[in-house]
Design a protein around this motif. Structure first.
Motif, PDB file in Angstrom:
ATOM      1  N   VAL A  13       1.191  -1.177   0.067  1.00  0.00           N
ATOM      2  CA  VAL A  13       0.214  -0.263   0.152  1.00  0.00           C
ATOM      3  C   VAL A  13       0.680   1.116  -0.207  1.00  0.00           C
ATOM      4  CG1 VAL A  13      -1.886   1.480   1.179  1.00  0.00           C
ATOM      5  CG2 VAL A  13      -1.938  -0.942   1.010  1.00  0.00           C
ATOM      6  N   ALA A  14       1.580   1.124   0.303  1.00  0.00           N
ATOM      7  CA  ALA A  14       2.980   2.343   1.042  1.00  0.00           C
ATOM      8  C   ALA A  14       3.693   2.375  -0.602  1.00  0.00           C
ATOM      9  CB  ALA A  14       3.774   2.358   1.894  1.00  0.00           C
ATOM     10  N   ASN A  15       4.468   1.407  -1.108  1.00  0.00           N
ATOM     11  CA  ASN A  15       4.539   2.051  -3.075  1.00  0.00           C
ATOM     12  C   ASN A  15       3.140   2.644  -3.576  1.00  0.00           C
ATOM     13  OD1 ASN A  15       7.089   0.109  -1.660  1.00  0.00           O
ATOM     14  ND2 ASN A  15       6.445  -1.503  -2.334  1.00  0.00           N
ATOM     15  N   LEU A  16       2.063   1.508  -3.489  1.00  0.00           N
ATOM     16  CA  LEU A  16       0.781   2.323  -4.426  1.00  0.00           C
ATOM     17  C   LEU A  16       1.073   4.118  -4.387  1.00  0.00           C
ATOM     18  CD1 LEU A  16      -1.731  -0.303  -3.821  1.00  0.00           C
ATOM     19  CD2 LEU A  16       0.211   0.185  -6.202  1.00  0.00           C
ATOM     20  N   ALA A  17       0.905   4.558  -2.508  1.00  0.00           N
ATOM     21  CA  ALA A  17       1.012   5.746  -2.242  1.00  0.00           C
ATOM     22  C   ALA A  17       2.223   5.754  -2.218  1.00  0.00           C
ATOM     23  CB  ALA A  17       0.313   6.150  -1.152  1.00  0.00           C
ATOM     24  N   LYS A  18       3.299   5.888  -3.445  1.00  0.00           N
ATOM     25  CA  LYS A  18       4.175   6.926  -3.750  1.00  0.00           C
ATOM     26  C   LYS A  18       5.500   6.777  -2.201  1.00  0.00           C
ATOM     27  CE  LYS A  18       4.482   6.733  -8.032  1.00  0.00           C
ATOM     28  NZ  LYS A  18       3.461   5.765  -8.829  1.00  0.00           N
ATOM     29  N   LEU A  19       4.677   6.041  -0.882  1.00  0.00           N
ATOM     30  CA  LEU A  19       5.449   6.259   0.526  1.00  0.00           C
ATOM     31  C   LEU A  19       6.789   5.577   0.145  1.00  0.00           C
ATOM     32  CD1 LEU A  19       1.972   7.130   1.930  1.00  0.00           C
ATOM     33  CD2 LEU A  19       3.718   8.473   1.298  1.00  0.00           C
ATOM     34  N   SER A  20       8.055   5.731   1.328  1.00  0.00           N
ATOM     35  CA  SER A  20       8.641   4.731   1.566  1.00  0.00           C
ATOM     36  C   SER A  20       8.816   4.491   3.069  1.00  0.00           C
ATOM     37  CB  SER A  20       9.718   4.873   0.870  1.00  0.00           C
ATOM     38  OG  SER A  20      10.742   6.463   0.860  1.00  0.00           O
TER      39      SER A  20
END
Length: 104
Positions: A13-20
């Motif tokens: 989900v973080a990757n989909l939201a462009k979060l790391s």
């Protein structure tokens, strides 16, 4: 409580939201996200049959007035408050560089 959410799902989900997130943050966020989803599960159990949707928390209605300009004769007073003026206008820094070579 909702089904268990693992770190891999949170990372997805973080990757989909462009979060790391680093491992420490991921360990903290995973149970928090699981708890949030659990709240939605609880809300789904509430019986809302016959409850009319609420579109506004108040019964107030926006009262609009006609938008018309008026002469206030306060131009000089307003310009005195501006940090920089030129030719009777407020001068602001350029935000777009339109020069050919990129120099300002």
């Amino acid at each position: 409580m909702a089904e268990k959410i693992d770190r891999q799902e949170v990372q997805h989900v973080a990757n989909l939201a462009k979060l790391s997130f680093d491992d420490q943050a991921l360990s903290k966020i995973t149970p928090q996200l699981e708890e949030i989803i659990g709240l939605f599960t609880d809300l789904q159990k509430v019986d809302t049959d016959g409850v009319e949707p609420m579109y506004s928390p108040t019964t107030e209605v926006n009262v609009m007035r006609e938008d018309k300009g008026i002469r206030s004769n306060q131009r000089e007073a307003l310009l005195k408050n501006a940090p920089d003026t030129q030719d009777g206008l407020i001068k602001v820094p350029a935000i777009i560089d339109e020069s050919e070579d990129g120099d300002k």
